[in-house]
Design a protein around this motif. Structure first.
Motif, mmCIF file in Angstrom:
data_model
loop_
_atom_site.group_PDB
_atom_site.id
_atom_site.type_symbol
_atom_site.label_atom_id
_atom_site.label_comp_id
_atom_site.label_asym_id
_atom_site.label_seq_id
_atom_site.Cartn_x
_atom_site.Cartn_y
_atom_site.Cartn_z
ATOM 1 N N ILE A 1 17.595 44.189 34.403
ATOM 2 C CA ILE A 1 18.500 44.451 35.535
ATOM 3 C C ILE A 1 19.581 43.380 35.591
ATOM 4 C CG2 ILE A 1 18.665 44.594 38.057
ATOM 5 C CD1 ILE A 1 15.791 45.663 38.058
ATOM 6 N N SER A 2 19.170 42.119 35.444
ATOM 7 C CA SER A 2 20.155 41.042 35.507
ATOM 8 C C SER A 2 21.095 41.089 34.307
ATOM 9 C CB SER A 2 19.451 39.686 35.581
ATOM 10 O OG SER A 2 18.652 39.473 34.439
ATOM 11 N N THR B 1 22.396 43.630 32.922
ATOM 12 C CA THR B 1 23.400 44.708 32.940
ATOM 13 C C THR B 1 24.796 44.167 33.240
ATOM 14 O OG1 THR B 1 22.918 45.188 35.267
ATOM 15 C CG2 THR B 1 21.737 46.483 33.608
ATOM 16 N N ALA B 2 24.866 42.927 33.694
ATOM 17 C CA ALA B 2 26.185 42.350 33.978
ATOM 18 C C ALA B 2 27.069 42.302 32.735
ATOM 19 C CB ALA B 2 26.019 40.944 34.564
ATOM 20 N N ALA C 1 20.915 44.567 27.557
ATOM 21 C CA ALA C 1 20.679 44.024 28.890
ATOM 22 C C ALA C 1 19.353 43.266 28.933
ATOM 23 C CB ALA C 1 20.679 45.141 29.935
ATOM 24 N N GLY D 1 19.071 39.530 29.962
ATOM 25 C CA GLY D 1 18.214 39.239 31.102
ATOM 26 C C GLY D 1 17.090 38.277 30.760
ATOM 27 N N ILE E 1 18.161 40.560 40.467
ATOM 28 C CA ILE E 1 18.900 41.771 40.863
ATOM 29 C C ILE E 1 20.387 41.475 41.059
ATOM 30 C CG2 ILE E 1 19.124 43.498 42.705
ATOM 31 C CD1 ILE E 1 16.074 43.100 43.155
ATOM 32 N N ALA F 1 23.359 42.419 38.729
ATOM 33 C CA ALA F 1 23.551 43.853 38.491
ATOM 34 C C ALA F 1 24.712 44.406 39.307
ATOM 35 C CB ALA F 1 22.268 44.611 38.811
ATOM 36 N N VAL G 1 27.796 45.162 37.372
ATOM 37 C CA VAL G 1 27.700 46.102 36.255
ATOM 38 C C VAL G 1 28.837 47.109 36.284
ATOM 39 C CG1 VAL G 1 26.250 47.772 37.489
ATOM 40 C CG2 VAL G 1 26.085 47.580 35.014
#
Lengths: 419, 140
Positions: free
Chosen positions: A14-15, A17-18, A37, A41, A69, A72, A75
């Motif tokens: 999740i992190s 996805t930036a 990702a 992450g 989180i 994200a 993203v």
């Protein structure tokens, strides 16, 4: 416990996805973006945990999870990419077989039981890097200064799951295999069709993970990071996303195993030779250097130096002939050298476009040379070279094999150019 | 040509993989008792420990000193594998090397895998099919 451990570990993506906001990642298939990702992450979360330990802050899911989180929100959604069902089915098939192999306890690496698992369990129980445990002279076999990414990532899962169980890392192996192949497919699809090469990589990894008993150890993660770095540098080094992903993956490799630092040097030198871009190469390698520059002094300050201090000690080299014979014998994987033959046959069938594969081929050659050097100069423990080769070479040799598979992907006829 | 080579290579690797997984032996579709049940021919050296230690963990006080080894002729020895396995399986206890039983600072508990541990300083407190738990006689 296993399910919650797996969910926690996979959720680090999740992190990561930036990084999707950087070109050319939005143009990649979703599984490839998710895999990248996860790479990003993994580095982000474990670096957070390391920094917290260094600052004396106790780990807790209650403050780590929001920080997982938060990135994200940066993203950027991906574009629709052409479905390549055959490739995903092929990768999925080998991942499924690996899932069977690990779930039926046919691929377990003893290092999960002896090192990675104990560290993860102790770190999670201590809510931080348990330096007292690592520094205890009775725990000298724990390789106290070994890069911490794997026990930190496993420890994050244990923190959320309420304990550490070995089944989680075993089952994770199939995902890591699929992720490595997905990353190669994602990058290669920017330039070529390359549908078969990712399947071949999945096949090679599935066989060598099983034959080398790599499940649960650091190698599946290290391979994912190495393949990601070389794929990004091969197919997209001149793009913001390619450079960022390469940089992140190299840093992750350096923080996974001592060999990872050697791989960073090999990858960067190889890329400099191919691209002639010295400043950009050093910039890409910078995060890896910074993290190691933080970890080694941390280890030194807590009396944990072991492998890194031995690396600088003068050592007598093992006999070259003995080491070569043992390495060549081990490299057969009890299958008449099938992984090597498969990859070299694919490269031979790709001679016309082999020039596109200079970087992964150079990196593969460099990693083989580094492997030979390390076995000639055992640095991390007192075992003789042949014993050390028998214990580890089937896993260590997966790196050059994986890089050769990236070379196969690169040596495909170009269909379109990334911009 | 290239696609044919890749296809054939992938199929051959799949066959080699199947043979490798099959070599771990039956049963092929049953849940294994431990993570080492099918890693190779013969029983893994740590299988008994992996079955025994979770049962013993509930009998040990948190923070208690304990060691673990497979006795040879009833005595402790430098059994590094069992020692490391115990560190993994007993995170709430302080696991010490097997040879600590010969020191002046003996661990309170001994987990003996397989055969009996013979030492007048210890008495047996529990027995299981895979091994025994001993406690230092002066501990009570």
């Amino acid at each position: 416990m296993t399910a919650s451990w797996l969910i926690a570990v996979l959720a680090v993506a999740i992190s990561g996805t930036a990084v999707w906001r950087f070109e050319p990642l939005p143009r990649m298939p979703l599984p490839s973006r998710l895999s990248i990702a996860f790479v990003a992450g993994s580095l982000y979360v474990t670096t957070l945990m390391f920094a917290a330990s260094a600052a004396g802050i106790r780990w807790s899911p209650f403050w780590i999870a929001p920080l997982v989180i938060l990135p994200a929100f940066a993203v950027r959604r991906g574009e629709r990419s052409t479905a390549d069902r055959a490739t995903w089915l092929g990768i999925g098939a080998f991942a499924a077989i690996t899932l069977y192999g690990t779930a039926t306890a046919r691929e377990t690496c003893a290092d999960l039981l002896y090192f990675w698992g104990p560290k993860a369990a102790r770190f999670a129980a201590a809510r931080g890097i348990d330096v007292a445990f690592l520094a205890d002279p009775e725990h000298v076999l724990m390789h106290s200064d070994y890069p911490p990414l794997v026990p930190l990532l496993y420890g994050w899962g244990a923190l959320v799951a309420g304990g550490f169980g070995a089944w989680g890392p075993l089952l994770l192996t199939a995902f890591l295999l699929a992720a490595a192949a997905a990353v190669v497919h994602g990058f290669a699809s920017l330039r070529t069709g390359a549908a078969g090469a990712p399947i071949l990589l999945a096949a090679v990894l599935a066989f060598t993970f099983a034959e080398g008993l790599a499940a649960g150890a650091a190698e599946p993660l290290l391979i994912l990071f190495e393949v990601t770095a070389i794929s990004a540098l091969t197919f997209a080094a001149e793009t913001p996303g390619g450079a960022a992903v390469a940089s992140i993956a190299l840093a992750a490799a350096a923080m996974t195993k001592v060999e990872g630092a050697a791989f960073v040097a090999i990858a960067i030198v190889a890329w400099m030779l191919v691209s002639r871009r010295l400043v950009r190469a050093l910039a890409i390698a910078l995060p890896a250097g910074l993290l190691l520059a933080a970890w080694i002094p941390f280890a030194a300050a807590h009396g944990l130096l072991d492998s890194y201090s031995r690396a600088t000690a003068a050592q007598a080299a093992a006999p070259l002939g003995t080491v070569l014979r043992a390495l060549v014998t081990t490299a057969s994987y009890h299958a008449l050298y099938l992984p090597w033959i498969a990859l070299f046959a694919a490269l031979a069938a790709s001679l016309r476009h082999l020039s596109h594969a200079k970087l992964p081929l150079l990196a593969a050659a460099g990693s083989l040379a580094a492997i030979l050097y390390f076995y000639l100069h055992p640095y991390s423990h007192g075992a003789d070279a042949v014993t050390w080769i028998v214990w580890s070479a089937e896993r260590v040799l997966i790196t050059p094999l994986a890089l050769l598979a990236v070379a196969v992907a690169a040596a495909e006829a170009p269909e379109k150019r990334d911009r | 040509m290239r696609r044919s080579v890749i296809a054939v290579a992938s199929v051959l690797l799949a066959l080699a993989l199947a043979m490798r997984l099959r070599s771990g032996g039956p049963p092929f579709f049953a849940r294994p008792a431990t993570i080492v049940d099918h890693v190779g021919p013969g029983e893994h050296s740590q299988r008994a420990a992996l079955i025994l230690l979770p049962r013993i963990a509930s009998l040990l006080p948190a923070g208690a000193t304990v060691t673990c080894f497979r006795p040879i002729d009833g005595r402790s020895h430098d059994d590094g594998e069992s020692y490391l396995t115990a560190i993994s399986m007993l995170p709430r206890q302080h696991v010490r090397p097997p040879l600590a039983t010969s020191s002046n600072d003996k661990p309170r508990f001994v987990v003996a895998i397989g055969s009996a541990f013979v030492d007048p300083a210890y008495r047996e407190v529990s027995a299981f099919p895979e091994g025994r738990l001993y406690e230092r006689a002066a501990s009570r």
